[in-house]
Design a protein around this motif. Sequence first.
Motif, PDB file in Angstrom:
ATOM      1  N   ALA A 211      27.243  30.855  30.499  1.00 17.52           N
ATOM      2  CA  ALA A 211      25.668  30.708  31.657  1.00 17.52           C
ATOM      3  C   ALA A 211      25.857  31.255  32.591  1.00 17.52           C
ATOM      4  O   ALA A 211      26.792  31.530  33.264  1.00 17.52           O
ATOM      5  N   GLY A 212      24.932  31.414  33.151  1.00 18.28           N
ATOM      6  CA  GLY A 212      24.577  32.382  34.200  1.00 18.28           C
ATOM      7  C   GLY A 212      22.900  32.285  34.766  1.00 18.28           C
ATOM      8  O   GLY A 212      21.780  31.670  34.394  1.00 18.28           O
ATOM      9  N   PHE A 213      22.953  32.468  35.691  1.00 15.95           N
ATOM     10  CA  PHE A 213      21.443  33.091  36.367  1.00 15.95           C
ATOM     11  C   PHE A 213      21.667  34.370  35.785  1.00 15.95           C
ATOM     12  O   PHE A 213      21.665  35.113  36.305  1.00 15.95           O
ATOM     13  N   SER A 214      19.728  34.630  35.794  1.00 17.80           N
ATOM     14  CA  SER A 214      19.115  36.005  36.140  1.00 17.80           C
ATOM     15  C   SER A 214      17.879  36.193  36.643  1.00 17.80           C
ATOM     16  O   SER A 214      16.927  35.075  36.894  1.00 17.80           O
ATOM     17  N   ILE A 261      17.517  23.348  37.370  1.00 21.08           N
ATOM     18  CA  ILE A 261      17.821  23.651  38.140  1.00 21.08           C
ATOM     19  C   ILE A 261      17.877  23.119  38.971  1.00 21.08           C
ATOM     20  O   ILE A 261      16.421  23.161  39.685  1.00 21.08           O
ATOM     21  N   GLU A 262      18.861  22.998  40.245  1.00 23.28           N
ATOM     22  CA  GLU A 262      18.557  21.638  41.362  1.00 23.28           C
ATOM     23  C   GLU A 262      18.707  23.149  42.810  1.00 23.28           C
ATOM     24  O   GLU A 262      19.973  23.820  42.637  1.00 23.28           O
ATOM     25  N   GLY A 302      22.658  25.265  38.872  1.00 20.61           N
ATOM     26  CA  GLY A 302      22.820  25.667  37.402  1.00 20.61           C
ATOM     27  C   GLY A 302      23.167  24.751  36.493  1.00 20.61           C
ATOM     28  O   GLY A 302      24.281  24.965  36.330  1.00 20.61           O
ATOM     29  N   ILE A 303      22.763  23.858  35.913  1.00 24.55           N
ATOM     30  CA  ILE A 303      23.434  22.636  34.598  1.00 24.55           C
ATOM     31  C   ILE A 303      22.532  23.050  33.060  1.00 24.55           C
ATOM     32  O   ILE A 303      21.176  22.658  33.153  1.00 24.55           O
ATOM     33  N   ARG A 318      26.235  26.565  37.030  1.00 27.49           N
ATOM     34  CA  ARG A 318      27.312  27.228  37.046  1.00 27.49           C
ATOM     35  C   ARG A 318      25.773  27.974  38.879  1.00 27.49           C
ATOM     36  O   ARG A 318      25.014  27.435  38.873  1.00 27.49           O
ATOM     37  N   PRO A 319      27.279  27.805  39.690  1.00 25.59           N
ATOM     38  CA  PRO A 319      26.495  28.173  41.648  1.00 25.59           C
ATOM     39  C   PRO A 319      25.536  29.537  41.686  1.00 25.59           C
ATOM     40  O   PRO A 319      26.296  30.651  41.133  1.00 25.59           O
ATOM     41  N   LEU A 320      24.723  29.557  41.858  1.00 22.55           N
ATOM     42  CA  LEU A 320      24.094  30.434  43.191  1.00 22.55           C
ATOM     43  C   LEU A 320      23.920  30.552  44.612  1.00 22.55           C
ATOM     44  O   LEU A 320      23.346  29.419  44.763  1.00 22.55           O
ATOM     45  N   ARG A 321      24.170  31.317  45.367  1.00 24.27           N
ATOM     46  CA  ARG A 321      23.452  31.158  46.560  1.00 24.27           C
ATOM     47  C   ARG A 321      23.318  32.387  47.527  1.00 24.27           C
ATOM     48  O   ARG A 321      23.506  33.236  46.729  1.00 24.27           O
ATOM     49  N   PHE A 322      21.798  31.537  47.783  1.00 23.90           N
ATOM     50  CA  PHE A 322      21.095  32.748  48.782  1.00 23.90           C
ATOM     51  C   PHE A 322      21.423  32.582  50.460  1.00 23.90           C
ATOM     52  O   PHE A 322      21.078  31.549  50.781  1.00 23.90           O
TER      53      PHE A 322
END
Length: 323
Positions: A211-214, A261-262, A302-303, A318-322
């Motif tokens: 899984a992932g962000f795009s 997405i949280e 993302g869950i 999956r985590p993503l940080r801005f």
Amino acid sequence: MCRIFVALLSSLAAPVAAGDFALSWPIDCTLGETCHIQQYVDRDPGPGALDFACGPLTYDGHKGTDIALPSLSDMEIGVQVRAAASGIVVGMRDGMADRYATDAGSAEIEGRDCGNGVVLRHSEGWETQYCHMKSGSVRVKTGDRIAAGTVLGEVGLSGRTQFPHLHLSVRQNGAVVDPFQTSATAACGSTDGATLWAKPVAYTAGGFIAAGFSAEVPAYEDIKSGAATARQEAMTGASPALVLWAYAYGGREGDLVSLTIEGPCGVLIDQKVTLKKDQAQFFRAAGKRLRSLSWPTGLYTGIARLVRDGKEVDRIMRPLRFE
């Protein structure tokens, strides 16, 4: 991955007795983390298909166990295949290209569906066969006597296949044997008979591969190759969209796929999709377009959840940080 519902049916079968033929795990991967079992031996004697646990993780006439890697990039890095038991090499092939099998190229691989591989002969009529190995990776030759655990080569995409994996076939006196349920007459789901695995191997009824962000819904080819996973690193607060994708296997008709997405300001996306048919592999994606100059700084999570008959089969985060 964080598996919640895992059926340990294989561990319920009788263990291999001392001195009997037994198999060690044949790939340098961790089941449920860096590989998964995509397909088992078909236990249905008719035109249907059932795995040893009465599940659909097989197809009509399938004669082995398919241990799959998450992506082509994992295959390219190199994952070693090892002898599951001591024996003598009685056959091998190398040099076939690593590529997806297509209708156009079917004639080229006719009679060589196994691709690059090795056949080992063991005592008391037992044989193991290792298929779809990477071109140029086979390290043994016919006549070699090898010990269990010896490196035979690497997982590849040669022969008739649509994903990088090792197909392991087990036979005794020429007859196919399911290593998860050795009794040829036992009904699926039965604990009669014994497993050939020296250590229990859990049965998992489907789950997430990656899984992932795009910044957009990725192409399926990019998910299978691993390119979509790598692109998350290029995401910034100015990305035009925030999309969560999840790649899974063993989907069944009626399964619920939940994508959430949280973010630092709350829940951005909470989408649920019901599968309309069984799917050996599939992906789903959901996202939101950027409506301002940038996304709020902070952590985004993302869950993805796979729910079957009201029970969570698997989840992946999956985590993503801005900044």
